[in-house]
Enzyme design. Structure first.
Site, short mmCIF file in Angstrom:
data_model
loop_
_atom_site.label_atom_id
_atom_site.label_comp_id
_atom_site.label_asym_id
_atom_site.label_seq_id
_atom_site.Cartn_x
_atom_site.Cartn_y
_atom_site.Cartn_z
N ASP A 38 0.87 -1.33 0.02
CA ASP A 38 -0.01 0.02 0.01
C ASP A 38 1.00 1.15 0.06
O ASP A 38 1.96 1.23 0.56
CB ASP A 38 -1.04 0.08 1.24
CG ASP A 38 -2.30 0.72 1.05
OD1 ASP A 38 -3.08 0.08 1.15
OD2 ASP A 38 -2.04 2.00 0.91
N ASN A 91 -5.42 -4.45 -6.67
CA ASN A 91 -6.93 -4.03 -5.99
C ASN A 91 -6.83 -2.61 -5.74
O ASN A 91 -7.95 -1.99 -5.41
CB ASN A 91 -7.07 -4.83 -4.75
CG ASN A 91 -8.07 -4.29 -3.66
OD1 ASN A 91 -9.29 -4.41 -4.08
ND2 ASN A 91 -7.54 -3.68 -2.55
N TYR A 162 -14.12 6.92 -13.45
CA TYR A 162 -14.05 5.54 -12.92
C TYR A 162 -14.75 4.39 -13.75
O TYR A 162 -14.10 3.40 -13.95
CB TYR A 162 -15.01 5.96 -11.64
CG TYR A 162 -14.71 4.88 -10.71
CD1 TYR A 162 -13.56 4.75 -9.82
CD2 TYR A 162 -15.74 3.88 -10.53
CE1 TYR A 162 -13.81 3.73 -9.03
CE2 TYR A 162 -15.89 2.49 -9.54
CZ TYR A 162 -14.65 2.68 -8.75
OH TYR A 162 -14.68 1.59 -7.87
N LYS A 166 -12.70 1.30 -14.95
CA LYS A 166 -13.05 -0.21 -14.44
C LYS A 166 -13.55 -1.07 -15.60
O LYS A 166 -13.31 -2.20 -15.66
CB LYS A 166 -14.19 -0.03 -13.51
CG LYS A 166 -13.75 0.55 -12.15
CD LYS A 166 -12.51 -0.22 -11.42
CE LYS A 166 -12.33 0.26 -10.10
NZ LYS A 166 -11.06 -0.65 -9.38
N ILE A 195 -19.85 -1.46 -1.34
CA ILE A 195 -19.26 -2.24 -0.16
C ILE A 195 -18.85 -0.98 0.93
O ILE A 195 -18.49 -0.10 0.53
CB ILE A 195 -17.84 -2.85 -0.76
CG1 ILE A 195 -17.99 -3.75 -1.93
CG2 ILE A 195 -17.28 -3.63 0.46
CD1 ILE A 195 -19.40 -5.00 -1.73
N THR A 197 -16.78 0.49 2.98
CA THR A 197 -15.22 0.99 3.17
C THR A 197 -15.14 2.41 3.21
O THR A 197 -16.37 3.06 2.87
CB THR A 197 -14.37 0.44 2.10
OG1 THR A 197 -14.64 1.16 1.03
CG2 THR A 197 -14.61 -0.96 1.74
P1 NAI Z 1 -10.16 1.77 0.61
O1 NAI Z 1 -9.85 3.39 0.17
O2 NAI Z 1 -10.67 1.26 1.79
O3 NAI Z 1 -8.85 0.99 -0.09
C1 NAI Z 1 -7.89 1.30 -1.02
C2 NAI Z 1 -6.62 1.13 -0.73
O4 NAI Z 1 -5.66 1.10 -2.03
C3 NAI Z 1 -6.21 2.07 0.22
O5 NAI Z 1 -5.24 1.55 1.29
C4 NAI Z 1 -5.28 3.08 -0.33
O6 NAI Z 1 -4.03 3.49 0.47
C5 NAI Z 1 -4.65 2.09 -1.60
N1 NAI Z 1 -4.09 2.90 -2.89
C6 NAI Z 1 -4.82 3.92 -3.43
N2 NAI Z 1 -4.17 4.35 -4.56
C7 NAI Z 1 -2.83 3.76 -4.48
C8 NAI Z 1 -1.64 3.74 -5.07
N3 NAI Z 1 -1.55 4.45 -6.14
N4 NAI Z 1 -0.83 3.06 -4.80
C9 NAI Z 1 -0.79 1.90 -3.99
N5 NAI Z 1 -1.89 2.07 -2.91
C10 NAI Z 1 -2.95 2.69 -3.29
O7 NAI Z 1 -11.20 1.41 -0.66
P2 NAI Z 1 -11.69 0.05 -1.21
O8 NAI Z 1 -13.36 0.38 -1.08
O9 NAI Z 1 -11.13 -1.07 -0.40
O10 NAI Z 1 -11.64 -0.32 -2.69
C11 NAI Z 1 -10.62 -1.17 -3.12
C12 NAI Z 1 -10.91 -1.60 -4.66
O11 NAI Z 1 -12.24 -1.85 -4.81
C13 NAI Z 1 -10.74 -0.19 -5.56
O12 NAI Z 1 -9.97 -0.54 -6.76
C14 NAI Z 1 -11.99 0.18 -5.69
O13 NAI Z 1 -12.17 1.00 -6.76
C15 NAI Z 1 -12.71 -1.14 -5.71
N6 NAI Z 1 -14.17 -1.14 -5.45
C16 NAI Z 1 -14.70 -0.45 -4.38
C17 NAI Z 1 -16.04 -0.50 -4.07
C18 NAI Z 1 -16.54 0.06 -2.93
O14 NAI Z 1 -17.87 -0.13 -2.80
N7 NAI Z 1 -16.02 0.20 -1.85
C19 NAI Z 1 -16.86 -0.90 -5.11
C20 NAI Z 1 -16.28 -1.34 -6.20
C21 NAI Z 1 -14.96 -1.55 -6.44
#
Ligand code: NAI
Length: 255
Positions: A38, A91, A162, A166, A195, A197
């Site tokens: 991360d 992810n 976005y 995706k 989700i 988060t």
């Molecule tokens: P989150 O914000 O809780 O976690 C995302 C993580 O990715 C964070 O720890 C962040 O520091 C890390 N991150 C972001 N940019 C980065 C970079 N350039 N380099 C390294 N690390 C980086 O978000 P969440 O919800 O867990 O999202 C995870 C994935 O799931 C994302 O790709 C998001 O687009 C996708 N997603 C999430 C949904 C939701 O409802 N939460 C729905 C559909 C997809």
């Protein structure tokens, strides 16, 4: 009882929070050695702390998935610590509000946030695969899971970059699945619905009731519910599954 990922080494990007953290914990519970990457170093370390406290094996890696050198270093460190790379969960990602685009229609997006979104949510997935695939080729196979979204399957308002990113992730996934099937490398995508988060906190505060009303199950999903699909896709139980984008969305995209 044997774990679904016994003796496998997995790299998880965005493993410091949300879905990536839940997947890292679930993978460790199923016997994997997990490299938690991360760009929020403390968050990755906290995930590793939780895994270690549960008796699992993990290392934390700090890096930005938009930088090829960081990705190469993450993979080097994973292999240096655990000897191999069997699976990767690409992810890490961001939401429109994280590029300061809130409630904007397509013509209102500025160039810079659009480009940043494509860089973080699409190009990084290709960059990760570019570095992971050679390791898997030399290791005799592997499994890659990319995080897309329901926004990779359908359009969503106020999220044009976005949605484009995706949809692109699913395209990358399918193209790579075709290319590496003969090498024993499976490439799939998971498409979460809404989700719980930190990423969805703003959307939920603005239109939580609307989101729930649009979801047949009437609720948001949990990161753990996405992790179940990711573990399965990374495991040998999914041995004949490649090139697929699985919705885990409480039924949202069924209508
Ligand atoms: P989150 O914000 O809780 O976690 C995302 C993580 O990715 C964070 O720890 C962040 O520091 C890390 N991150 C972001 N940019 C980065 C970079 N350039 N380099 C390294 N690390 C980086 O978000 P969440 O919800 O867990 O999202 C995870 C994935 O799931 C994302 O790709 C998001 O687009 C996708 N997603 C999430 C949904 C939701 O409802 N939460 C729905 C559909 C997809």
């Amino acid at each position: 009882m044997a774990g679904m990922l016994d003796s496998k080494t997995v790299l998880v990007t965005g493993g410091g929070n949300g879905i990536g953290r839940a997947a890292s914990l679930a993978m460790a519970r199923e016997g994997a050695r997990v490299a938690v990457a991360d760009f929020e170093a403390e968050a990755a370390a906290a995930t590793v702390g939780l895994i270690n406290a549960g008796g699992g094996q993990a290392i934390s890696l700090n890096g930005d998935v938009t930088r090829a050198a960081d990705i190469a270093a993450m993979i080097e460190s994973t292999v240096a610590s655990f000897g191999r790379l069997d699976a990767a969960f690409n992810n890490a990602g961001i939401a429109p509000h994280q590029v300061k685009s809130i409630q904007q229609r397509t013509h209102e997006w500025a160039d810079e946030p659009f480009d940043r979104m494509i860089e973080v949510n699409l190009k990084s997935v290709w960059l990760c695969m570019k570095h992971e695939l050679p390791r898997m080729l030399s290791g005799g196979g592997g499994a890659i899971v990319n995080t897309a979204s329901i926004a990779g399957l359908i359009g969503l308002r106020s999220a044009t970059a976005y949605v484009a990113a995706k949809h692109g992730v699913i395209g990358l996934t399918k193209a790579a699945a075709l290319e590496y099937a003969v090498d024993g490398i499976r490439v799939n995508a998971v498409c979460p619905g809404f989700i719980e988060t930190r990423m969805t906190k703003l959307a939920v505060s603005l239109r939580g009731d609307q989101i729930k009303a649009r979801t047949p199950m009437g609720r948001l999903g949990t990161p753990e519910e996405i992790a179940e699909m990711v573990v399965w896709l990374c495991s040998d139980r999914a041995s004949y599954v490649t090139g697929v984008a699985y919705a885990v969305d409480g039924g949202m995209t069924a209508s």
